[in-house]
Design an enzyme around this catalytic site. Structure first.
Site, short mmCIF file in Angstrom:
data_model
loop_
_atom_site.label_atom_id
_atom_site.label_comp_id
_atom_site.label_asym_id
_atom_site.label_seq_id
_atom_site.Cartn_x
_atom_site.Cartn_y
_atom_site.Cartn_z
N PRO A 2 68.50 19.87 26.97
CA PRO A 2 67.72 19.65 28.19
C PRO A 2 68.60 19.11 29.32
CG PRO A 2 66.59 18.76 26.28
CD PRO A 2 67.95 19.15 25.82
N GLU A 3 68.37 19.63 30.51
CA GLU A 3 69.11 19.18 31.68
C GLU A 3 68.18 18.32 32.53
OE1 GLU A 3 71.22 22.41 33.60
OE2 GLU A 3 71.43 23.49 31.71
N HIS A 93 59.02 16.61 11.55
CA HIS A 93 60.13 16.03 12.31
C HIS A 93 59.67 14.97 13.32
CE1 HIS A 93 62.75 18.94 10.45
NE2 HIS A 93 61.98 19.93 10.87
N ARG A 112 66.44 18.82 15.05
CA ARG A 112 67.89 18.83 14.79
C ARG A 112 68.50 17.43 14.75
NH1 ARG A 112 70.05 23.84 18.56
NH2 ARG A 112 68.26 25.21 18.25
N ARG A 155 90.91 18.31 42.15
CA ARG A 155 90.49 18.89 40.88
C ARG A 155 90.87 20.37 40.83
NH1 ARG A 155 86.65 16.38 37.51
NH2 ARG A 155 86.17 14.25 38.17
#
Length: 276
Positions: A2-3, A93, A112, A155
């Site tokens: 998830p972002e 879960h 997971r 960078r």
């Protein structure tokens, strides 16, 4: 994973049911997630009143009335599911389950077990090892074109990789980096140090726009993400380049085709015709 939009969506779903409420019952059904839970985790949460919820990068912070914050990271498959009425039927879960004094149940379900939870002093939470050094929030006032340009100075990595660096900007992952670069018409292969001036302004604006659009759609559900109601997010239906390899570029008048390349082990999707 998830972002920012998915985490923000979950946080906003939790807030109306948790803020101001007492955690009347807390049960940890296993001693660990990705890492061991804090000692006496359930006991320390039980009886605490929630003062507020907030998000930092990809983490949810639940501030409690004993000056401690409960940190939550959803990991790859973690879901925070709300329900009211009787105790929900346990699922395989469901690793952490709690009930508020108002009768709402919250289950943290994580198949997971890449999620994590911790308890940390609120006043020092920005120095937690997982939060220390994280860059500005992309939806906050500290993030702008000039601020992004400064963060990218020197960078020599591709701009796509730089956007995934949480020290540059918080919470952006693979999906939204691809979508923001497309909206800003910047090639993901362009060196970060060359994103200056108007390009930096366009990219900062595109990052904010794509994140706000995704939050409004409840995030993106590609595999595991669910809102607290159990509903899917819908932003995946409006992807312009992500996971669109071989499709015509959606920019009007562009004859390009969306391509996929691999950068730092992640799939990058872009239009080579209109992203420079």
């Amino acid at each position: 994973m998830p972002e920012l939009p998915e985490v923000e969506t979950v946080m906003r779903g939790l807030a109306p049911r948790l803020e101001g409420r007492v955690l009347a019952h807390v049960e940890a059904r296993r001693p660990d997630l990705r890492w061991p839970l804090p000692r006496d985790f359930a006991r320390r949460l039980t009886g605490r009143r929630v003062l507020g919820l907030r998000r930092r990068a990809k983490y949810i912070l639940v501030d409690l009335d004993d000056s401690v914050s409960w940190l939550i990271h959803l990991g790859m498959s973690g879901r925070m599911l709300l329900s009211n009425g009787g105790e929900p039927v346990p699922e395989k879960h469901d690793h952490v389950v709690l009930r508020t004094d108002e009768g709402w149940w919250l289950r943290f379900n994580d198949a997971r077990r890449f999620g994590m939870m911790d308890l940390w002093p609120t006043a020092d939470v920005e120095n937690h090892r997982l939060l220390a050094g994280i860059g500005p929030e992309p939806l906050g006032n500290a993030f702008s074109g000039p601020a992004l340009e400064t963060a990218l100075e020197g960078r020599h990595t591709p701009i796509k990789a730089a956007l995934l660096d949480q020290r540059v900007v918080a919470g952006i992952g693979n999906i939204y980096a691809c979508e923001a670069l497309y909206r800003a018409r910047i090639s993901p292969k362009r060196l970060a140090l060359n994103v200056r001036g108007g390009r930096a302004e366009a990219l900062a604006a595109a990052v904010g726009d794509v994140l706000r659009d995704a939050i409004a759609a409840g995030g993106s559900s590609l595999r595991d993400h669910r809102q607290t109601s159990g509903e899917l997010g819908y932003f995946q239906h409006t992807f312009r380049v992500y996971d669109r390899e071989g499709e015509r570029c959606p920019t009007e008048g562009c004859r390009g085709t969306v391509r996929r390349i691999v950068q730092t082990g992640r799939s990058t999707f872009y239009c080579p015709s209109c992203q420079r």
